[in-house]
Design an enzyme around this catalytic site. Sequence first.
Site, PDB file in Angstrom:
ATOM      1  N   ASN A   9       2.811  -8.902   1.295  1.00  0.00           N
ATOM      2  CA  ASN A   9       1.362  -8.932   1.531  1.00  0.00           C
ATOM      3  C   ASN A   9       0.980  -7.676   2.304  1.00  0.00           C
ATOM      4  O   ASN A   9       1.255  -7.570   3.490  1.00  0.00           O
ATOM      5  CB  ASN A   9       1.018 -10.200   2.339  1.00  0.00           C
ATOM      6  CG  ASN A   9      -0.442 -10.229   2.769  1.00  0.00           C
ATOM      7  OD1 ASN A   9      -1.269  -9.493   2.229  1.00  0.00           O
ATOM      8  ND2 ASN A   9      -0.753 -11.070   3.742  1.00  0.00           N
ATOM      9  N   TRP A  10       0.332  -6.737   1.601  1.00  0.00           N
ATOM     10  CA  TRP A  10       0.021  -5.452   2.234  1.00  0.00           C
ATOM     11  C   TRP A  10      -1.221  -5.518   3.126  1.00  0.00           C
ATOM     12  O   TRP A  10      -1.543  -4.557   3.795  1.00  0.00           O
ATOM     13  CB  TRP A  10      -0.172  -4.374   1.169  1.00  0.00           C
ATOM     14  CG  TRP A  10       1.084  -4.051   0.401  1.00  0.00           C
ATOM     15  CD1 TRP A  10       2.356  -4.509   0.658  1.00  0.00           C
ATOM     16  CD2 TRP A  10       1.191  -3.192  -0.728  1.00  0.00           C
ATOM     17  NE1 TRP A  10       3.236  -3.983  -0.240  1.00  0.00           N
ATOM     18  CE2 TRP A  10       2.563  -3.171  -1.116  1.00  0.00           C
ATOM     19  CE3 TRP A  10       0.277  -2.436  -1.460  1.00  0.00           C
ATOM     20  CZ2 TRP A  10       3.019  -2.421  -2.194  1.00  0.00           C
ATOM     21  CZ3 TRP A  10       0.734  -1.696  -2.547  1.00  0.00           C
ATOM     22  CH2 TRP A  10       2.091  -1.685  -2.894  1.00  0.00           C
ATOM     23  N   LYS A  11      -1.936  -6.619   3.073  1.00  0.00           N
ATOM     24  CA  LYS A  11      -3.175  -6.776   3.853  1.00  0.00           C
ATOM     25  C   LYS A  11      -4.085  -5.557   3.621  1.00  0.00           C
ATOM     26  O   LYS A  11      -4.091  -5.008   2.526  1.00  0.00           O
ATOM     27  CB  LYS A  11      -2.852  -6.965   5.327  1.00  0.00           C
ATOM     28  CG  LYS A  11      -1.724  -7.972   5.562  1.00  0.00           C
ATOM     29  CD  LYS A  11      -1.602  -8.353   6.997  1.00  0.00           C
ATOM     30  CE  LYS A  11      -0.355  -9.178   7.207  1.00  0.00           C
ATOM     31  NZ  LYS A  11      -0.345  -9.896   8.446  1.00  0.00           N
ATOM     32  N   HIS A  95      -4.716 -17.655   4.014  1.00  0.00           N
ATOM     33  CA  HIS A  95      -3.956 -16.873   5.001  1.00  0.00           C
ATOM     34  C   HIS A  95      -4.608 -17.049   6.377  1.00  0.00           C
ATOM     35  O   HIS A  95      -5.836 -17.147   6.483  1.00  0.00           O
ATOM     36  CB  HIS A  95      -3.947 -15.397   4.592  1.00  0.00           C
ATOM     37  CG  HIS A  95      -2.972 -14.595   5.401  1.00  0.00           C
ATOM     38  ND1 HIS A  95      -3.256 -14.162   6.667  1.00  0.00           N
ATOM     39  CD2 HIS A  95      -1.705 -14.196   5.131  1.00  0.00           C
ATOM     40  CE1 HIS A  95      -2.194 -13.516   7.140  1.00  0.00           C
ATOM     41  NE2 HIS A  95      -1.245 -13.517   6.229  1.00  0.00           N
ATOM     42  N   GLU A  97      -5.292 -15.104   8.629  1.00  0.00           N
ATOM     43  CA  GLU A  97      -6.333 -14.117   8.977  1.00  0.00           C
ATOM     44  C   GLU A  97      -7.669 -14.487   8.339  1.00  0.00           C
ATOM     45  O   GLU A  97      -8.731 -14.240   8.911  1.00  0.00           O
ATOM     46  CB  GLU A  97      -5.860 -12.707   8.560  1.00  0.00           C
ATOM     47  CG  GLU A  97      -4.753 -12.211   9.479  1.00  0.00           C
ATOM     48  CD  GLU A  97      -3.721 -11.306   8.828  1.00  0.00           C
ATOM     49  OE1 GLU A  97      -3.977 -10.740   7.751  1.00  0.00           O
ATOM     50  OE2 GLU A  97      -2.621 -11.167   9.420  1.00  0.00           O
ATOM     51  N   GLU A 167       3.485 -20.360   7.482  1.00  0.00           N
ATOM     52  CA  GLU A 167       3.346 -19.165   8.305  1.00  0.00           C
ATOM     53  C   GLU A 167       2.799 -19.553   9.677  1.00  0.00           C
ATOM     54  O   GLU A 167       1.570 -19.642   9.855  1.00  0.00           O
ATOM     55  CB  GLU A 167       2.367 -18.187   7.651  1.00  0.00           C
ATOM     56  CG  GLU A 167       2.781 -17.723   6.279  1.00  0.00           C
ATOM     57  CD  GLU A 167       2.239 -16.325   5.990  1.00  0.00           C
ATOM     58  OE1 GLU A 167       3.040 -15.408   5.889  1.00  0.00           O
ATOM     59  OE2 GLU A 167       1.010 -16.174   5.908  1.00  0.00           O
ATOM     60  N   GLY A 173       2.682 -11.045  12.415  1.00  0.00           N
ATOM     61  CA  GLY A 173       2.392  -9.721  12.952  1.00  0.00           C
ATOM     62  C   GLY A 173       2.687  -9.575  14.432  1.00  0.00           C
ATOM     63  O   GLY A 173       2.289  -8.585  15.060  1.00  0.00           O
ATOM     64  N   SER A 213       6.653 -12.295  10.647  1.00  0.00           N
ATOM     65  CA  SER A 213       7.529 -11.270  11.238  1.00  0.00           C
ATOM     66  C   SER A 213       8.955 -11.284  10.697  1.00  0.00           C
ATOM     67  O   SER A 213       9.896 -11.033  11.453  1.00  0.00           O
ATOM     68  CB  SER A 213       7.541 -11.402  12.773  1.00  0.00           C
ATOM     69  OG  SER A 213       6.257 -11.155  13.286  1.00  0.00           O
ATOM     70  N   GLY A 234       4.676  -9.473   5.558  1.00  0.00           N
ATOM     71  CA  GLY A 234       3.553  -8.589   5.865  1.00  0.00           C
ATOM     72  C   GLY A 234       4.054  -7.200   6.227  1.00  0.00           C
ATOM     73  O   GLY A 234       4.399  -6.393   5.366  1.00  0.00           O
ATOM     74  N   GLY A 235       4.123  -6.931   7.523  1.00  0.00           N
ATOM     75  CA  GLY A 235       4.469  -5.591   8.028  1.00  0.00           C
ATOM     76  C   GLY A 235       5.675  -4.963   7.348  1.00  0.00           C
ATOM     77  O   GLY A 235       5.642  -3.787   6.953  1.00  0.00           O
TER      78      GLY A 235
HETATM   79  C1  PEP Z   1       1.672 -12.247   6.563  1.00  0.00           C
HETATM   80  O1  PEP Z   1       0.703 -11.546   6.723  1.00  0.00           O
HETATM   81  O2  PEP Z   1       1.640 -13.137   5.713  1.00  0.00           O
HETATM   82  C2  PEP Z   1       2.853 -12.013   7.401  1.00  0.00           C
HETATM   83  C3  PEP Z   1       3.835 -12.871   7.346  1.00  0.00           C
HETATM   84  O3  PEP Z   1       2.839 -10.893   8.182  1.00  0.00           O
HETATM   85  P1  PEP Z   1       4.049 -10.327   9.070  1.00  0.00           P
HETATM   86  O4  PEP Z   1       5.292 -10.342   8.216  1.00  0.00           O
HETATM   87  O5  PEP Z   1       3.644  -8.934   9.442  1.00  0.00           O
HETATM   88  O6  PEP Z   1       4.186 -11.225  10.255  1.00  0.00           O
END
Ligand code: PEP
Length: 251
Positions: A9-11, A95, A97, A167, A173, A213, A234-235
């Site tokens: 997930n590049w957001k 999500h 966010e 999640e 993040g 993360s 994500g990251g």
């Molecule tokens: C996400 O945005 O779904 C996520 C899991 O981000 P991160 O891996 O950066 O915590």
Amino acid sequence: MRRKIVAGNWKMNNDLNQSMSLIDSVIENSAGITNCELYLSPSFPFLRDSKIKCEHTNIKVLAQNVSHLEKGALTGDVSCDMLKSININSVIIGHSERRTIFKENDDILLKKIELCVKNNFEIFLCIGEDLESRNSNKEFSVIEDQLNNTIFNLNDINPKKLIIAYEPVWAIGTGLSANPSQAQEMHNFIREKFKVKFSESISDNLTIIYGGSVKPETAKDIFDQPDVDGGLIGGASLKHSDFIKIVKSIT
Ligand code: PEP
């Protein structure tokens, strides 16, 4: 057998050139990977180019969101029909966010789910408790409520078209990941809830992935848990080498 999935997930990261070159690197380094299905989720403006680039590869393209309505006066929203017209039919819903920053509540999420089902979309439904809930031992009731208010309103589901992404909000993040036993405990809880609500066969076939993360160093221990079927990343998905290492951690 359950599907194993790793999705990046590049957001709101990467412009067009960056998106295209990251896809090129993932394609180049993921040829021959058969241990799991791979998804990438670029931003809306780059979905079509991403989809074209990923044709004839093992990478599927996933939208980060979709509107809860079919069409109309919804400035800034993107509909199922719009996604379908560029051959995108997989979408992330709920999500954290979207839930926290954009105040998308379970009613809205249920509408999105219903529309996606109607359009035969594949749904990545995100659920997760915040830190306060975890610290007050309410994580299981929060997750149960999120399920009851959304997907459990359907009479039936196709487990091949639904992926649950657990999640924990406190792990997204933040660099703080759930430890493998916390992830396993919650994934098992979710699977049991699907068994009670739908059936043993649906529950056994449901893919439940973990997000929060995940890093190359932590992925294997989490993915090795019996009820963890992959990850939403994500990251670490923004760097192809880290993403590929995570993908290769699935056995
Ligand atoms: C996400 O945005 O779904 C996520 C899991 O981000 P991160 O891996 O950066 O915590």
